[in-house]
Design an enzyme around this catalytic site. Structure first.
Site, short mmCIF file in Angstrom:
data_model
loop_
_atom_site.label_atom_id
_atom_site.label_comp_id
_atom_site.label_asym_id
_atom_site.label_seq_id
_atom_site.Cartn_x
_atom_site.Cartn_y
_atom_site.Cartn_z
N ARG A 1 1.31 -1.39 -0.05
CA ARG A 1 -0.13 -0.14 0.16
C ARG A 1 1.11 1.57 -0.47
O ARG A 1 2.35 1.10 0.54
CB ARG A 1 -0.96 0.00 1.21
N GLU B 1 -4.43 7.13 -4.40
CA GLU B 1 -4.54 6.37 -5.86
C GLU B 1 -5.55 6.56 -6.42
O GLU B 1 -6.79 7.21 -5.16
CB GLU B 1 -4.69 5.02 -6.01
N HIS C 1 -1.71 -0.25 -9.71
CA HIS C 1 -2.73 -0.85 -8.41
C HIS C 1 -3.02 -2.71 -9.32
O HIS C 1 -4.53 -2.64 -9.09
CB HIS C 1 -3.72 -0.58 -8.02
C1 DGY Z 1 -5.43 -6.06 -2.23
O1 DGY Z 1 -6.42 -7.21 -1.97
O2 DGY Z 1 -5.27 -5.80 -0.97
C2 DGY Z 1 -5.09 -5.15 -3.23
O3 DGY Z 1 -4.41 -4.53 -3.39
C3 DGY Z 1 -6.48 -5.13 -3.93
O4 DGY Z 1 -6.81 -4.06 -3.57
#
Ligand code: DGY
Length: 320
Positions: A234, A263, A281
């Site tokens: 993240r 994002e 992402h």
């Molecule tokens: C997750 O599953 O956390 C991926 O990054 C999609 O948000």
């Protein structure tokens, strides 16, 4: 017919749409209407469960309190930093996520991003397309060989990345809250010490208040001028301003990012930098994995509907 009570809090993926057909009579889909927000508000008192497919929707205490009968949240994704799971658990609301099914695809993407960043694959592609090759050879890149990788967060995804890195003959270390049993990689309790001893960091730890900006200016400086940062977790784990500063000044060499602090608004400075590889992402974004994630979301909802334990509760709720 009784009133529907499972809210789609964000537009569902096509696979989620397929999977929830079996209990479609119980689903409130505001996204089919002209004014989704007012539909959500008008149905708030009926909502007992939420299916959420948007990892950027903040499901905080205030949001959950707007649904007085809320019992259950099925989140589509492994990361659930957008949900206040502690508050949910304290208030008897079960939260589930979708671990395991996406591990291998995210790890594959991490390795792809690593190779792309170190060997400048997207830059080389742009070079061919723009006719640069006709004028001369592409510049030499760095190599993956002889490097030392530090994995930040040796959970399911971190371990899957490490397994792949082993096949590339790269030395592997890891940093996390604790040393892991039966793991031979070098463990560092201190992230800065690991950054000093490595020249590639791969971020795979979950986003929590404790991991916010753990990749800061000091850690990046410790990586050194050949340093490479890869982030598939993240954006909040990396101080993006510090990253831009270190990339611009040559304090580190390059970065490969799948995730960002804001994002989908990627900083214009990052976009202008040539020593970064930027992805939108897409760690889990394959057809197979997105189908499996949708199946797991629906299986958790069906378990809840039939009064059984959910398959994949988040740790904060696993004691229910
Ligand atoms: C997750 O599953 O956390 C991926 O990054 C999609 O948000």
């Amino acid at each position: 017919m009784s009133e529907a009570f499972i809210l789609l809090s964000s537009p569902p993926t096509i696979f989620v749409q397929d999977e929830i057909r079996g209990f479609a009579d119980k689903v409130i889909d505001p996204w089919a209407s002209e004014a989704p927000q007012s539909t959500i508000e008008s149905k708030a008192h009926s909502v007992r469960a939420i299916i959420n497919c948007n990892s950027r929707l903040s499901i905080n205490a205030e949001y959950m309190q707007s649904f007085p009968k809320l019992e259950f949240i099925a989140s589509h994704g492994v990361g659930y930093d957008n949900i206040d799971a502690v508050w949910a658990a304290q208030n008897g609301i079960m939260v589930t996520n979708t671990p395991d099914v996406l591990t291998e695809d995210v790890a594959d993407l991490a390795m792809g991003l690593l190779l792309s960043t170190v060997r400048m694959v997207p830059q080389a592609d742009r070079f061919v397309r723009s006719g640069g090759w006709r004028k001369g050879p592409f510049p030499l890149s760095a190599s993956l060989q002889g490097r030392r990788i530090g994995i930040v967060g040796l959970g399911r995804i971190g371990r899957a990345i490490a397994r792949r890195a082993e096949a590339f003959d790269i030395a592997i270390s890891y940093h996390g809250r604790q040393r892991q049993a039966h793991v031979d990689y070098d463990y560092y309790a201190d992230l800065l010490s690991m950054a000093k001893d490595c020249d590639i960091l791969i971020v795979a730890a979950p986003a929590t208040p404790l991991t916010r900006h753990i990749i800061n200016a000091e850690v990046l400086k410790a990586l050194g001028p050949t340093g490479v940062l890869i982030n598939v977790s993240r954006g909040s784990l990396v101080d993006e301003d510090a990253l831009i500063q270190t990339l611009t000044s040559g304090t580190i060499s390059a970065a490969g990012l799948d995730v960002y602090e804001d994002e989908p608004n990627v900083s214009a400075t990052l976009i202008d930098l040539q020593n970064v590889v930027l992805l939108p992402h897409i760690g889990s974004a394959t057809t197979n994995t997105r189908k499996a994630m949708a199946q797991l979301v629906a299986a958790n909802v069906r378990a809840w509907l039939s009064g059984h334990d959910p398959l994949t509760p988040v740790p904060e709720c696993s004691g229910f």
